[in-house]
Design a protein around this motif. Structure first.
Motif, PDB file in Angstrom:
ATOM      1  N   CYS A  97       1.031  -1.065  -0.305  1.00  0.00           N
ATOM      2  CA  CYS A  97      -0.129   0.187   0.000  1.00  0.00           C
ATOM      3  C   CYS A  97       1.100   1.351   0.513  1.00  0.00           C
ATOM      4  N   CYS A 110      -5.275   2.430   8.167  1.00  0.00           N
ATOM      5  CA  CYS A 110      -4.717   3.056   6.841  1.00  0.00           C
ATOM      6  C   CYS A 110      -6.015   3.931   5.901  1.00  0.00           C
ATOM      7  N   TYR A 156      -6.459   3.895   2.863  1.00  0.00           N
ATOM      8  CA  TYR A 156      -5.864   5.201   1.694  1.00  0.00           C
ATOM      9  C   TYR A 156      -7.108   4.275  -0.025  1.00  0.00           C
ATOM     10  N   CYS A 174       0.168   3.116   3.824  1.00  0.00           N
ATOM     11  CA  CYS A 174       1.045   2.036   5.227  1.00  0.00           C
ATOM     12  C   CYS A 174       1.649   1.074   4.756  1.00  0.00           C
ATOM     13  N   CYS A 209      -6.744   0.042   0.326  1.00  0.00           N
ATOM     14  CA  CYS A 209      -5.716  -0.159   1.013  1.00  0.00           C
ATOM     15  C   CYS A 209      -7.011  -1.360   1.538  1.00  0.00           C
TER      16      CYS A 209
HETATM   17 ZN   LIG Z   1      -2.137   0.987   3.444  1.00  0.00          ZN
END
Ligand SMILES: [Zn+2]
Length: 474
Positions: free
Chosen positions: A18, A51, A53, A21, A45
């Motif tokens: 990712c 995270c 994302y 992270c 993600c």
């Molecule tokens: Zn992530």
């Protein structure tokens, strides 16, 4: 294949690292027509709460860019007129709900057991002074989780320019102030009620209807208080806090005001609207193959086109400093700053502004007053140069000295590059050598070293040049 959705998240269980992270939990977007992956920053993600994302090619304009290149229609154009109308209506009906100020106020104590704050005062290599930490707490409205399983965690509220509390991020840190877990205050409160089988308070019920929870910049409420300061924009609130502590609070209009977007994928036009007309310096975290840097360069270019009065500059400082290991570990500016004594950075505060009266601390959540002198013409403080890894040119210098020792003949002028024509060789070489010796490793003087290396290369690579001028014997 679904023709209405030319880009989809890859099906199956394949995961990538990712960009947010760095964990291998990332599902990438694929083009259903070609089967190819979209650029590596598009995807989601699956560590949703830790995270978060998520970069969607439809929202991010990739669709229209790509379709324009391939002569296809963007996704939204494949919707019928009726569908488009419906989408627009739903969007305009969406109301944003906020946290009550009382909820924010509940976090305003317990700093003595706030791990992050106590680390700043005691455990980091160069602890800060209490007075500075208190100022940062009051400016950014930092708080503490008072009890429960997140007790002692710090709270980072995202307050918009109208003083609305958009969200409150909760973070737990270890002794080195590295993140151990991430949460949101509304999720914690929600869990509390559902555990007790009680109905959620009205505000929380409303709030859970918000499509986006982190919908403004961290520190956005400070923009009106410091209307002329250049902005330093980073990913995480933690980095913004370190930036503010290292470079000093923006007491005067030349000094950086530190803001954060939340995470790598959340730099977008909606959030940056608040930065209209400002000078913005962006500092993305490091990432494998510079994915984060490239993404922010691309995004800031797009945003700048929509906000022409805003100047955005993505700093490649960390990219230049970092080792490959730093990159794959996703280090950030705070990781670099923390190794240095903050006093060095503070000393660099511009002399011109240190004579001015400092501002007093504010108490209300959103203070609009600005007493700082207006100096609009700003450039990034040269103090950033301090965190650069000092280079050692010793070997290069010795080699150059040795090489040019045998080189004192009178020669015809040589054009080194567009800007440099060498007329007097021994003066050029001696002058340059003495400058690089005195300023070994200082980046400002790197062009001197580069010119010497360039001249050496020209001479070496052109044997006839050398023969002609009797530097070597045939
Ligand atoms: Zn992530």
């Amino acid at each position: 294949m679904n023709t209405e959705h030319p880009y989809i998240l890859e099906r199956g269980s394949r995961k990538y690292h990712c960009p947010g992270c760095k964990k291998r939990r990332f599902v990438r977007y694929v083009d259903t027509q070609t089967g190819n992956y979209l650029p590596e920053y598009f995807g989601r993600c699956d560590r949703e709460s830790k995270c978060g994302y998520f970069l969607n090619p439809y929202q991010e304009g990739y669709t229209s860019m790509d379709w324009a290149h391939h002569g296809k229609k963007p996704f939204h154009e494949s919707l019928s007129a009726k569908e488009v109308k419906k989408v627009k209506k739903v969007k305009s009906l969406k109301k944003t709900f906020f946290y009550p100020v009382e909820t924010l106020n509940l976090t305003r104590s317990g700093y003595e057991r706030n791990t992050f704050i106590q680390n700043l005062l005691q455990n980091i290599p160069f602890p800060f002074e209490l007075e500075d930490v208190e100022k940062v707490i009051s400016l950014y409205h930092l708080g503490t989780i008072q009890n429960g399983y997140r007790r002692g965690a710090i709270t980072f509220p995202f307050i918009d320019s109208h003083c609305n509390v958009r969200t409150i991020q909760v973070k737990q840190f270890d002794k080195q102030n590295h993140t151990t877990s991430t949460d949101f205050l509304h999720s914690i409160i929600e869990k509390y009620y559902s555990r007790k089988n009680q109905q959620l308070p009205k505000w929380l019920e409303d709030y859970s209807n918000n499509e986006t929870k982190v919908s403004c910049l961290f520190g956005e409420h400070l923009l009106s208080k410091y209307p002329y300061n250049p902005i330093a924009l980073v990913e995480a609130p933690k980095t913004a806090i370190y930036g503010a502590l290292y470079f000093g609070l923006p007491e005067h209009s030349l000094e950086l005001l530190w803001l954060a977007v939340y995470n790598l994928s959340s730099l977008n036009f909606e959030k940056c609207k608040a930065l209209k007309g400002r000078n913005v310096y962006l500092f993305p975290d490091l990432s494998k193959a510079s994915v984060a840097y490239d993404l922010w360069v691309r995004k800031s270019n797009e945003i700048q086109m929509l906000l022409p009065e805003t100047s955005m500059y993505v700093s490649d400082l960390l990219e230049r400093l970092a080792t490959n290991q730093d990159k794959s570990e996703g280090k950030d500016l705070a990781d670099y700053l923390v190794k240095h004594d903050w006093r060095i950075f503070r000393k660099q505060k511009l002399k011109k502004v240190t004579d001015l009266e400092p501002e007093t601390n504010e108490t209300s959540i959103c203070d609009k007053s600005d007493k700082s002198e207006v100096i609009k013409n700003t450039s990034i403080p040269s103090l950033l140069a301090l965190i650069e890894k000092p280079e050692d040119w010793g070997e290069d210098i010795a080699e150059l000295e040795n090489f040019f020792k045998s080189f004192n003949q009178a020669l015809s002028p040589t054009k080194l590059n567009k800007a440099t024509i060498i007329q007097d060789y021994s003066r050029f070489i001696d002058g340059h050598l003495s400058i690089v010796k005195v300023n070994n490793g200082k980046r400002t003087f790197k062009p001197y070293l580069d010119r010497l290396l360039q001249l050496k290369m020209i001479i070496e690579s052109d044997r006839s040049f050398q023969l002609e001028r009797g530097i070597i014997n045939s």
